[in-house]
Design an enzyme around this catalytic site. Structure first.
Site, PDB file in Angstrom:
ATOM      1  CG  ASP A  95      -1.808  -1.173   1.217  1.00 20.24           C
ATOM      2  OD1 ASP A  95      -2.048  -1.660   0.303  1.00 20.24           O
ATOM      3  OD2 ASP A  95      -2.439  -1.366   2.423  1.00 20.24           O
TER       4      ASP A  95
HETATM    5  N1  URA Z   1      -1.127  -5.924   3.672  1.00 22.19           N
HETATM    6  C1  URA Z   1      -1.565  -4.706   3.982  1.00 22.19           C
HETATM    7  O1  URA Z   1      -2.635  -4.703   4.359  1.00 22.19           O
HETATM    8  N2  URA Z   1      -0.872  -3.902   3.106  1.00 22.19           N
HETATM    9  C2  URA Z   1       0.128  -3.841   2.417  1.00 22.19           C
HETATM   10  O2  URA Z   1       0.943  -3.010   1.898  1.00 22.19           O
HETATM   11  C3  URA Z   1       0.605  -5.374   2.447  1.00 22.19           C
HETATM   12  C4  URA Z   1      -0.033  -6.241   2.973  1.00 22.19           C
END
Ligand code: URA
Length: 232
Positions: free
Chosen positions: A103
């Site tokens: 993310d």
């Molecule tokens: N899980 C998440 O919630 N975000 C990420 O960036 C990677 C794994």
């Protein structure tokens, strides 16, 4: 491989431009000038120079990036900076894609390559490659929460529980979580499933590949042959 293709691949210039340079006499194979763009290059044994500089041929590139916050892993986006903005043109022109996404606010290890088969091995759920995350949570997890996360929880909007995971406490509200799936916002949703909230998330490891601690946020290096071999 044809010389014009070889020059184009090594330099990321277009084929037409590479052809022009060969015709103009800027390219040598084994110290002899070659003007014919169709000349064959033996990848195992020939030495090719452009304007006197050795050209190094790489069929694919493999990169380890320490992703900072504020960048997204897709390669094209009108609104946000992407991981390609962190690479010099020599690399970004090859358009490496990330092997699984983090993310915008997640930091840490991203593997990127232009070899689709290789990235499939990293991301395919069938390959059961564990990804390790360091999670800062809002409140401490109870023993029961940890047990649930380990066994599998039902994420909002899903009809199957998450696959077994491994979790251990690192400090107050700090956990190491290993999962072998890559569902959308998986870690954040797993913590939501036990009525908790992720405040910060960092990926430290994919399979046996560990984020190089010499890489500051935003920095990258090419993978070693040993690391590439993990998913060949
Ligand atoms: N899980 C998440 O919630 N975000 C990420 O960036 C990677 C794994």
């Amino acid at each position: 491989m044809r010389l014009d293709r070889f020059v184009s691949k090594c330099t990321n210039m277009g084929r037409a431009q590479a052809t022009k340079l060969v015709r103009k006499g800027n390219v040598e194979i084994n110290s002899s000038k070659v003007n014919n763009p169709q000349t064959k290059v033996k990848l195992e044994s020939d030495t090719v120079k452009l304007n006197g500089e050795l050209l190094e041929y790489k069929e694919f590139i493999y990169i380890m990036l320490n992703k900072p916050q504020g960048y997204i892993c897709s390669t094209k986006d009108d609104k946000h900076r992407t991981i390609l903005d962190l690479f010099p043109e020599k690399i970004s022109l090859r358009e490496p894609h990330s092997c699984g996404r983090l993310d915008i606010d997640t930091t840490g290890l991203v593997l990127a390559t232009d070899n689709g088969k290789w990235s499939h091995k990293v991301t395919s759920p069938n390959k059961k490659c564990f990804k390790t995350y360091i999670v800062q949570s809002d409140t401490p997890l109870t023993k029961e929460d940890m047990q649930l996360l380990q066994e599998g929880v039902l994420l909002d909007g899903e009809d199957k529980k998450t696959l077994p995971a491994q979790i251990r406490e690192l400090g107050e509200c700090e956990y190491e979580l290993k999962i072998c799936e890559g569902k959308f916002h998986q870690v954040k949703r797993m913590f939501q499933a036990v009525n908790n909230c992720v405040l910060a998330l960092h990926r430290s490891k994919i399979g046996n590949i560990i984020l190089d601690n010499k890489l500051k946020p935003g920095c990258f290096r090419e993978l070693t042959p040993y690391e590439i071999n993990e998913f060949l």
